[in-house]
Write a protein that holds these residues in place. Sequence first.
Motif, PDB file in Angstrom:
ATOM      1  N   ILE A   1      53.992  51.018  70.537  1.00  0.00           N
ATOM      2  CA  ILE A   1      53.993  50.682  68.976  1.00  0.00           C
ATOM      3  C   ILE A   1      54.344  51.881  68.382  1.00  0.00           C
ATOM      4  O   ILE A   1      53.639  52.957  68.482  1.00  0.00           O
ATOM      5  CB  ILE A   1      52.346  50.466  68.977  1.00  0.00           C
ATOM      6  N   PRO A   2      55.091  51.842  67.477  1.00  0.00           N
ATOM      7  CA  PRO A   2      55.300  52.821  66.510  1.00  0.00           C
ATOM      8  C   PRO A   2      54.164  53.393  65.262  1.00  0.00           C
ATOM      9  O   PRO A   2      53.458  52.249  65.279  1.00  0.00           O
ATOM     10  CB  PRO A   2      56.728  52.275  65.921  1.00  0.00           C
ATOM     11  N   PRO A   3      54.359  54.360  64.785  1.00  0.00           N
ATOM     12  CA  PRO A   3      53.110  54.493  64.092  1.00  0.00           C
ATOM     13  C   PRO A   3      53.166  53.608  62.835  1.00  0.00           C
ATOM     14  O   PRO A   3      54.240  53.080  62.485  1.00  0.00           O
ATOM     15  CB  PRO A   3      53.664  56.090  63.591  1.00  0.00           C
ATOM     16  N   ALA A   4      51.930  53.373  62.200  1.00  0.00           N
ATOM     17  CA  ALA A   4      51.791  52.341  61.171  1.00  0.00           C
ATOM     18  C   ALA A   4      52.250  53.084  59.718  1.00  0.00           C
ATOM     19  O   ALA A   4      52.429  54.282  59.808  1.00  0.00           O
ATOM     20  CB  ALA A   4      50.512  52.200  61.112  1.00  0.00           C
ATOM     21  N   LYS A   5      52.709  52.183  58.996  1.00  0.00           N
ATOM     22  CA  LYS A   5      53.052  52.778  57.700  1.00  0.00           C
ATOM     23  C   LYS A   5      52.073  53.113  56.789  1.00  0.00           C
ATOM     24  O   LYS A   5      50.948  52.558  56.923  1.00  0.00           O
ATOM     25  CB  LYS A   5      54.039  51.742  56.885  1.00  0.00           C
ATOM     26  N   VAL A   6      52.172  54.211  56.070  1.00  0.00           N
ATOM     27  CA  VAL A   6      51.007  54.660  55.064  1.00  0.00           C
ATOM     28  C   VAL A   6      50.944  53.666  54.178  1.00  0.00           C
ATOM     29  O   VAL A   6      52.049  53.602  53.147  1.00  0.00           O
ATOM     30  CB  VAL A   6      51.264  56.245  54.692  1.00  0.00           C
ATOM     31  N   HIS A   7      49.920  53.099  53.880  1.00  0.00           N
ATOM     32  CA  HIS A   7      49.628  52.246  52.628  1.00  0.00           C
ATOM     33  C   HIS A   7      48.433  52.756  51.629  1.00  0.00           C
ATOM     34  O   HIS A   7      47.236  52.548  52.520  1.00  0.00           O
ATOM     35  CB  HIS A   7      49.551  50.751  53.057  1.00  0.00           C
ATOM     36  N   THR A   8      48.425  52.950  50.681  1.00  0.00           N
ATOM     37  CA  THR A   8      47.335  53.387  49.936  1.00  0.00           C
ATOM     38  C   THR A   8      47.058  52.132  48.954  1.00  0.00           C
ATOM     39  O   THR A   8      48.071  51.874  48.063  1.00  0.00           O
ATOM     40  CB  THR A   8      47.629  54.556  49.254  1.00  0.00           C
ATOM     41  N   ILE A   9      45.776  51.660  48.740  1.00  0.00           N
ATOM     42  CA  ILE A   9      45.345  50.587  47.737  1.00  0.00           C
ATOM     43  C   ILE A   9      45.178  51.414  46.511  1.00  0.00           C
ATOM     44  O   ILE A   9      44.395  52.353  46.553  1.00  0.00           O
ATOM     45  CB  ILE A   9      44.346  49.831  48.131  1.00  0.00           C
ATOM     46  N   THR A  10      45.897  50.895  45.447  1.00  0.00           N
ATOM     47  CA  THR A  10      45.716  51.285  44.077  1.00  0.00           C
ATOM     48  C   THR A  10      43.942  51.095  43.820  1.00  0.00           C
ATOM     49  O   THR A  10      43.606  49.791  43.823  1.00  0.00           O
ATOM     50  CB  THR A  10      46.403  50.823  42.912  1.00  0.00           C
ATOM     51  N   PRO A  11      43.413  52.017  43.484  1.00  0.00           N
ATOM     52  CA  PRO A  11      41.788  51.961  43.208  1.00  0.00           C
ATOM     53  C   PRO A  11      41.904  51.250  41.479  1.00  0.00           C
ATOM     54  O   PRO A  11      42.747  51.006  40.613  1.00  0.00           O
ATOM     55  CB  PRO A  11      41.204  53.234  42.681  1.00  0.00           C
ATOM     56  N   PRO A  12      40.720  50.370  41.340  1.00  0.00           N
ATOM     57  CA  PRO A  12      40.664  49.510  40.353  1.00  0.00           C
ATOM     58  C   PRO A  12      40.393  50.487  39.099  1.00  0.00           C
ATOM     59  O   PRO A  12      39.888  51.347  39.168  1.00  0.00           O
ATOM     60  CB  PRO A  12      39.563  48.471  40.539  1.00  0.00           C
ATOM     61  N   GLU A  13      40.586  49.885  37.853  1.00  0.00           N
ATOM     62  CA  GLU A  13      40.278  50.502  36.666  1.00  0.00           C
ATOM     63  C   GLU A  13      38.772  50.038  36.520  1.00  0.00           C
ATOM     64  O   GLU A  13      38.638  48.794  36.589  1.00  0.00           O
ATOM     65  CB  GLU A  13      41.026  50.287  35.477  1.00  0.00           C
ATOM     66  N   SER A  14      37.846  51.071  36.100  1.00  0.00           N
ATOM     67  CA  SER A  14      36.475  50.707  35.870  1.00  0.00           C
ATOM     68  C   SER A  14      35.941  51.289  34.714  1.00  0.00           C
ATOM     69  O   SER A  14      36.372  52.189  34.205  1.00  0.00           O
ATOM     70  CB  SER A  14      35.498  51.178  37.219  1.00  0.00           C
ATOM     71  N   PHE A  15      34.902  50.416  34.231  1.00  0.00           N
ATOM     72  CA  PHE A  15      34.492  50.895  32.734  1.00  0.00           C
ATOM     73  C   PHE A  15      33.012  50.124  32.543  1.00  0.00           C
ATOM     74  O   PHE A  15      32.907  49.182  33.353  1.00  0.00           O
ATOM     75  CB  PHE A  15      35.313  50.625  31.665  1.00  0.00           C
ATOM     76  N   THR A  16      32.344  50.642  31.584  1.00  0.00           N
ATOM     77  CA  THR A  16      30.941  50.096  31.632  1.00  0.00           C
ATOM     78  C   THR A  16      30.934  49.554  29.809  1.00  0.00           C
ATOM     79  O   THR A  16      31.257  50.422  29.199  1.00  0.00           O
ATOM     80  CB  THR A  16      29.801  51.241  31.718  1.00  0.00           C
ATOM     81  N   LEU A  17      30.417  48.426  29.786  1.00  0.00           N
ATOM     82  CA  LEU A  17      30.136  48.007  28.476  1.00  0.00           C
ATOM     83  C   LEU A  17      29.138  48.745  27.615  1.00  0.00           C
ATOM     84  O   LEU A  17      28.170  49.152  28.548  1.00  0.00           O
ATOM     85  CB  LEU A  17      30.198  46.524  28.301  1.00  0.00           C
ATOM     86  N   ASP A  18      28.821  48.634  26.491  1.00  0.00           N
ATOM     87  CA  ASP A  18      27.726  49.138  25.868  1.00  0.00           C
ATOM     88  C   ASP A  18      26.450  48.723  26.352  1.00  0.00           C
ATOM     89  O   ASP A  18      25.478  49.269  26.146  1.00  0.00           O
ATOM     90  CB  ASP A  18      28.105  49.283  24.315  1.00  0.00           C
ATOM     91  N   ASN A  19      26.442  47.632  26.856  1.00  0.00           N
ATOM     92  CA  ASN A  19      25.336  46.757  27.223  1.00  0.00           C
ATOM     93  C   ASN A  19      24.988  47.133  28.761  1.00  0.00           C
ATOM     94  O   ASN A  19      23.773  46.723  29.132  1.00  0.00           O
ATOM     95  CB  ASN A  19      24.937  45.412  26.914  1.00  0.00           C
ATOM     96  N   GLY A  20      25.457  47.971  29.298  1.00  0.00           N
ATOM     97  CA  GLY A  20      25.319  48.515  30.824  1.00  0.00           C
ATOM     98  C   GLY A  20      26.181  47.561  31.802  1.00  0.00           C
ATOM     99  O   GLY A  20      26.022  47.933  33.101  1.00  0.00           O
TER     100      GLY A  20
END
Length: 926
Positions: free
Chosen positions: A493-512
């Motif tokens: 088995i050859p080495p696996a490809k490097v695959h990075t998942i883009t993290p999600p954009e996160s934020f908090t509304l004023d109400n929490g």
Amino acid sequence: MVTNPLNQVILNPSFPPNLTTEATTIHPSQNVTQTILENGLTVLTKPVHTAPVVTVQVWYKIGSLDEQPGDNGIAHQLEHMMFQGTTTRPIQYGSLLETLGGDFNAFTGYDQTAYHNTVESNALKSVLILEGDRLKNALISPEQLDKEKGVVISELQGYENSAQYRLSRAVMEAAFRHHPYGLMIGGTKADVETFTVDHVRSYYHLNYRPDNAVLIVVGDFDPASILTTIQEIFGGIPNPDEPPTRVQRGQIPSTFPPQILPSNQPIILQEPGAVPFSLAIYPIPAINHDDIPALNILDYILDNGGRSSRIYQELIDSGIATDAGSTVVNLSAGGWLEMWGTTTNIKSLNRLDKAWQKMIVKLQKKLVTTEELDRAKTQILASSILENRDLTSQAMQLGLDWTTTGNYRYTEDYLKAIAKVTAADVQKVAQTYLKPEYRTLGRFEPTQTQTESTTDPNALNSAATKVNIQTNGHHRISEPPDPAAISQYLPEIPPAKVHTITPPESFTLDNGMRVLLLADNSTPSISIRGFVKAGEEFDPQGREGLALLTAENLMSGTVSYNGQSLARRLENRGANLEFTAATEGVDISASALSGDWLLVLETLADVLQNPTFPQKWLELTRQQQISELLESEQNPAYVSHRALQKQLYPKNHPLHSYPTQNSLRAISRDEIKNFQRTYYRPERTVLVVVGDFDLGLMRSQIETEFGSWKNQTTAPENPWPPVSLPTKFVWLQEEIPGIVESVTAMGYPSIDRHDSRYYAALVLNHILGGGTLSSRLGLELRDRHGLTYGVYSWFNSGWRWGCFTIEMQTAPENAALAIEKTLALLKQVQQQGVTPAEVETAKHNIISSDRVALGDPEFLAGVIMWNEIFQFTPTELNQFYQKIDAVTPSLVNQVARELIHRDRIIVVTSQPAITKPFVGRVNSPK
């Protein structure tokens, strides 16, 4: 039901308008190349480069369609034997595939047997080599056949625990008395017991052959070289001179028109059970018949899974049935439309039957509405996209189409035909196929049920009997598989490809309220997952089920829309939105085509903030939940786990209590309204959206829809009492009338999700019982001794709790031996530890399987949601792999010593009731 792999959206002018402005064209077989090798093997390849993942599937045109009484189940038995190794690789195939990582399994159907493997793309050639090997060189030995026959019988007996299965078997046998579709796919215990090694080998050599198979490769591969690799591996495999079974038997007549008209008397099954129910079967033509699109439209009008369907409005909304539905089964030699329903009492079955007939007559006499027709077309299209967003499902659709129709482009043609169906076409198929004389009707009339007084889940030890077991008996446990023995049979088995998942954009509304967004345009769809900290932990004593009824009634109406309007708005677009109550919170799940994200978002915001909880809908939901509770009382897995929970946790602990009929009946509308006002709050809510959308527009709309959501009251917290390990080993037995196979659950409290040992515990569990075919428990109990169809273990870890659990299904007479061997194996792992090679294999499989699963947007959205609930950073998506990779053998063995407690484990076995012998009765027409 597996539907269609689609990459783009089609918008027919007759459909309701979409939020998008331009229609596109569907190409379900887009980029698929068909190649037929000289030996007749059909090869379908479809490159998809969204992630370094590929699925390899081999489908054979052999299933229960090719059987007859006496050899019923041989295709299914052979499927099991195909995991027992080959003459060139005489080792459990589960161990080989486990080492490659990813996900693998197989299934037998009416028309086919299929083997599917989804792995990281570096393992593509290795999987092809393994599949080519078992196509040509399967090892079918007498010893393995004897053990695997025991496994298959355990599987079949597990099905017998279901009254629905038993009635379905009787009805299908009567509806198709002289047709192979009247046989059960898995076979019968009597036939399986007679299979000989010569019989199974002959069946294998006759039907597992290149000219009777299709090889499907979908995913990340090089189109220029894939066919060369396939030719090298499969091109030299010959076909036997004798034709396959299906060719020898010749043309099998279609199920329609029926060769023999069924009796007008219903089949009545009178046995111990929970709730009465009916099942009706109407034969229909084969899948290639011109009427199939209209029949499927008819099915969606009858039952689309929502409140806008005729079955819901005329049967459930009216209170005639507590649950009901329909489905169409389309196969190569025919099929059927089935309708089913459950009621509160046996007398109501007659009322249900009259309502069915009235509903069918209405379809035959009056055209369906334009709204119904358009909604059904839209839902069929949307489901064909939403259900096939991952590679495995896309390949499954190609295999299903090829084996049932001979045309891998069938779904493309089918959807074009769906768009042309008229209301007159629907009326015509109702008149043609839903005639009373074609119907086979079955009724299940329970004769003996457990009463709440003896099964109250909140009364400690109410129905359980304590028994003794020899926990210190000597049981020789086999040594774990030799890693060298496995590796020598694995291709490089050859080495696996490097695959990075883009993290999600996160934020908090004023109400929490916390929001996480991940844009992904690989499919024209969105997936929403959410969580509100309003779970069952807040149910007051005597009102168990309050969180459940609140969640179930959120879609029953708002200040702006009644329940039917809410349902139609979503179902007219093929979108769905569901709420599920659990201990620590309410899970929100939604999916839709990308053009409909605004509609789903608006609906979600409305029902969370402005529900009205109409009394009528509450009463319907209450009765449905009571009916489901009664059915659960006949499910040995549910009964065992419930009894285990109440043994492990004190009476004032949220995990101890379960809803009862009395507690559900006691809950008032005012209590539900107050619960929603108190616990459904923005600062207790997480929302995740993954899919095809503009980030800026999505964020702006979320702020608009949810930004004004305010807290109405102060939400009290609910401190959980401390939990200790059991003081000693205890084995309890629960008896359930009417079942034939036992289910055992065992466990004890363990670590929560924030424990530093969690990642090592995952690796330990993977080795111990993470999979039936390759784990130590699976190899010992299933592969070596044939004691169980399935055995699994897991660390279930929440925010404030954790539990280690093992579950297995066995014949009643084998339960004690299986438990003893399990305890002996736990002792072996605790005292002797696991090997470095096992740790490396487990780590690789956990990482690889997770990377493969993240290709499904719904799974990805769920992972992002749980990471946020546990207060991990968005980068946990990628850090998870690093944490697993950092686990060492010494750490795993340390965790084994600390977290395995074989002498302080609670065991619960739900088994057939034997105190009152009872013989069921089936009234079947001759």
